[in-house]
Scaffold this motif. Structure first.
Motif, PDB file in Angstrom:
ATOM      1  N   ARG A   3       0.846  -1.182   0.000  1.00 19.54           N
ATOM      2  CA  ARG A   3       0.000   0.000   0.000  1.00 19.54           C
ATOM      3  C   ARG A   3       0.878   1.228   0.000  1.00 19.54           C
ATOM      4  NH1 ARG A   3      -2.285   0.765   6.208  1.00 19.54           N
ATOM      5  NH2 ARG A   3      -0.418   1.734   7.033  1.00 19.54           N
ATOM      6  N   LYS A   4       0.320   2.348  -0.375  1.00 22.82           N
ATOM      7  CA  LYS A   4       1.029   3.614  -0.273  1.00 22.82           C
ATOM      8  C   LYS A   4       0.858   4.134   1.129  1.00 22.82           C
ATOM      9  CE  LYS A   4       3.154   7.404  -1.424  1.00 22.82           C
ATOM     10  NZ  LYS A   4       3.708   7.683  -0.105  1.00 22.82           N
ATOM     11  N   LEU A   5       1.973   4.268   1.840  1.00 25.79           N
ATOM     12  CA  LEU A   5       1.916   4.789   3.199  1.00 25.79           C
ATOM     13  C   LEU A   5       1.322   6.191   3.187  1.00 25.79           C
ATOM     14  CD1 LEU A   5       2.717   4.498   6.197  1.00 25.79           C
ATOM     15  CD2 LEU A   5       4.916   5.514   5.596  1.00 25.79           C
ATOM     16  N   ASN A   6       0.282   6.376   3.971  1.00 26.01           N
ATOM     17  CA  ASN A   6      -0.353   7.686   4.037  1.00 26.01           C
ATOM     18  C   ASN A   6      -0.744   7.952   5.472  1.00 26.01           C
ATOM     19  OD1 ASN A   6      -1.728  10.048   3.762  1.00 26.01           O
ATOM     20  ND2 ASN A   6      -3.163   9.313   2.231  1.00 26.01           N
ATOM     21  N   HIS A  46      -7.001   0.132  18.925  1.00 26.67           N
ATOM     22  CA  HIS A  46      -5.682  -0.365  18.549  1.00 26.67           C
ATOM     23  C   HIS A  46      -5.766  -1.063  17.199  1.00 26.67           C
ATOM     24  CE1 HIS A  46      -2.318  -3.342  18.493  1.00 26.67           C
ATOM     25  NE2 HIS A  46      -1.652  -2.280  18.900  1.00 26.67           N
ATOM     26  N   ASP A  47      -4.740  -0.851  16.373  1.00 30.24           N
ATOM     27  CA  ASP A  47      -4.687  -1.495  15.060  1.00 30.24           C
ATOM     28  C   ASP A  47      -3.237  -1.845  14.760  1.00 30.24           C
ATOM     29  OD1 ASP A  47      -5.544  -2.468  12.599  1.00 30.24           O
ATOM     30  OD2 ASP A  47      -5.236  -0.537  11.602  1.00 30.24           O
ATOM     31  N   SER A  48      -3.029  -2.953  14.056  1.00 32.87           N
ATOM     32  CA  SER A  48      -1.686  -3.396  13.728  1.00 32.87           C
ATOM     33  C   SER A  48      -1.718  -4.138  12.401  1.00 32.87           C
ATOM     34  CB  SER A  48      -1.149  -4.324  14.832  1.00 32.87           C
ATOM     35  OG  SER A  48       0.167  -4.740  14.548  1.00 32.87           O
ATOM     36  N   ASN A  49      -0.753  -3.875  11.518  1.00 29.86           N
ATOM     37  CA  ASN A  49      -0.719  -4.579  10.242  1.00 29.86           C
ATOM     38  C   ASN A  49       0.670  -4.498   9.617  1.00 29.86           C
ATOM     39  OD1 ASN A  49      -0.785  -2.284   8.009  1.00 29.86           O
ATOM     40  ND2 ASN A  49      -2.217  -1.679   9.618  1.00 29.86           N
ATOM     41  N   ASP A  50       0.911  -5.370   8.660  1.00 30.61           N
ATOM     42  CA  ASP A  50       2.158  -5.407   7.913  1.00 30.61           C
ATOM     43  C   ASP A  50       1.890  -5.007   6.469  1.00 30.61           C
ATOM     44  OD1 ASP A  50       4.072  -6.625   9.916  1.00 30.61           O
ATOM     45  OD2 ASP A  50       2.512  -8.173   9.882  1.00 30.61           O
ATOM     46  N   PHE A  51       2.831  -4.277   5.872  1.00 33.26           N
ATOM     47  CA  PHE A  51       2.660  -3.831   4.504  1.00 33.26           C
ATOM     48  C   PHE A  51       4.021  -3.459   3.926  1.00 33.26           C
ATOM     49  CE2 PHE A  51       2.466  -0.169   7.190  1.00 33.26           C
ATOM     50  CZ  PHE A  51       3.050   0.871   6.487  1.00 33.26           C
ATOM     51  N   THR A  52       4.068  -3.186   2.640  1.00 34.34           N
ATOM     52  CA  THR A  52       5.289  -2.734   1.987  1.00 34.34           C
ATOM     53  C   THR A  52       5.055  -1.363   1.393  1.00 34.34           C
ATOM     54  OG1 THR A  52       4.714  -3.815  -0.110  1.00 34.34           O
ATOM     55  CG2 THR A  52       6.050  -5.082   1.463  1.00 34.34           C
ATOM     56  N   ASP A  53       6.077  -0.518   1.471  1.00 29.84           N
ATOM     57  CA  ASP A  53       5.993   0.819   0.894  1.00 29.84           C
ATOM     58  C   ASP A  53       7.408   1.334   0.690  1.00 29.84           C
ATOM     59  OD1 ASP A  53       4.419   3.098   0.025  1.00 29.84           O
ATOM     60  OD2 ASP A  53       5.227   4.121   1.772  1.00 29.84           O
ATOM     61  N   CYS A  54       7.618   2.057  -0.378  1.00 30.23           N
ATOM     62  CA  CYS A  54       8.920   2.651  -0.682  1.00 30.23           C
ATOM     63  C   CYS A  54      10.015   1.592  -0.734  1.00 30.23           C
ATOM     64  CB  CYS A  54       9.275   3.724   0.345  1.00 30.23           C
ATOM     65  SG  CYS A  54       8.054   5.047   0.487  1.00 30.23           S
ATOM     66  N   GLY A  55       9.647   0.370  -1.143  1.00 32.11           N
ATOM     67  CA  GLY A  55      10.618  -0.715  -1.218  1.00 32.11           C
ATOM     68  C   GLY A  55      10.970  -1.333   0.116  1.00 32.11           C
ATOM     69  N   LEU A  56      10.247  -0.980   1.187  1.00 36.40           N
ATOM     70  CA  LEU A  56      10.537  -1.470   2.522  1.00 36.40           C
ATOM     71  C   LEU A  56       9.406  -2.361   3.026  1.00 36.40           C
ATOM     72  CD1 LEU A  56      11.704   1.902   4.164  1.00 36.40           C
ATOM     73  CD2 LEU A  56      13.150   0.159   3.093  1.00 36.40           C
ATOM     74  N   SER A  57       9.777  -3.394   3.788  1.00 41.55           N
ATOM     75  CA  SER A  57       8.783  -4.221   4.478  1.00 41.55           C
ATOM     76  C   SER A  57       8.571  -3.602   5.844  1.00 41.55           C
ATOM     77  CB  SER A  57       9.279  -5.661   4.609  1.00 41.55           C
ATOM     78  OG  SER A  57       9.408  -6.262   3.333  1.00 41.55           O
TER      79      SER A  57
END
Length: 199
Positions: A3-6, A46-57
């Motif tokens: 996703r795009k970090l926003n 509370h919320d928690s998740n994993d994603f990739t953005d800007c080439g980073l995990s």
């Protein structure tokens, strides 16, 4: 998940002035008195998740908590409700490849200061948000970006004409910004900044 970090979407959650989601979430009891619907009611999310953005995990952990009081209007404002909400939030974004992280903290007070009856169950509200709702820090605690001051929202809101807080947001009439609010208008963590901090 990609996703795009926003982080502005997180800021929007904290800015409860217009959307007023917490009014519906925390009030589930009868009015405390003739004028106060709720007094210092606590809320937490509370919320928690994993994603990739800007080439980073990345791993994202977000926590928000606070208290809210709700006052019932009188006279022609009898179906309007006025909130006083204190919100504190902490979001930590961690690069799972190297353990480096950045934090986004917020502490603000949102208060409905005026309501004007327009027609039917539609009111024009004026709401202030004061404090530091959005502060970005590196892993050493150095401030990268800080919003502070006062946001004044004027907007149209349909209360539904009943005796329960909540309703339907119609339109933003105006927004007045006092003090620096860089993260309110632009992403404070574009890829070059994010990679430099935790890449």
């Amino acid at each position: 998940m990609t996703r795009k970090l926003n982080v502005k979407s997180r800021a929007a959650l904290v800015v409860v002035a217009v959307a007023s989601p917490l009014v519906l979430a925390i009030v589930s009891t009868a009015p405390a008195s003739a004028t106060m619907y709720a007094i210092n009611q606590p809320f937490e999310f509370h919320d928690s998740n994993d994603f990739t953005d800007c080439g980073l995990s990345l791993h994202d952990d977000f926590h928000v908590a606070g208290t809210q009081s709700i006052r019932t209007g009188t006279g022609e404002l009898a179906t309007a409700f006025f909130q006083h909400t204190h919100v504190h939030s902490v979001e930590t974004i961690t690069n799972t490849g190297n353990g480096r992280f950045v934090t986004i903290e917020g502490d603000s007070v949102t208060q409905d200061v005026q309501a004007t009856h327009v027609s039917g169950s539609i009111f024009q509200f004026v709401t202030h948000q004061v404090g530091q709702p959005f502060v970005v820090k590196d892993m050493n605690g150095r401030v990268i970006s800080r919003d502070r001051g006062n946001l004044t929202f004027t907007y149209l809101f349909d209360t539904g004409g009943d005796q329960v807080p909540g309703g339907t947001f119609i339109a933003l009439v105006s927004l007045r910004v006092a003090g620096p609010h860089p993260a309110f208008f632009a992403d404070p963590l574009p890829c070059d900044v994010l990679v430099a901090l935790i890449g």
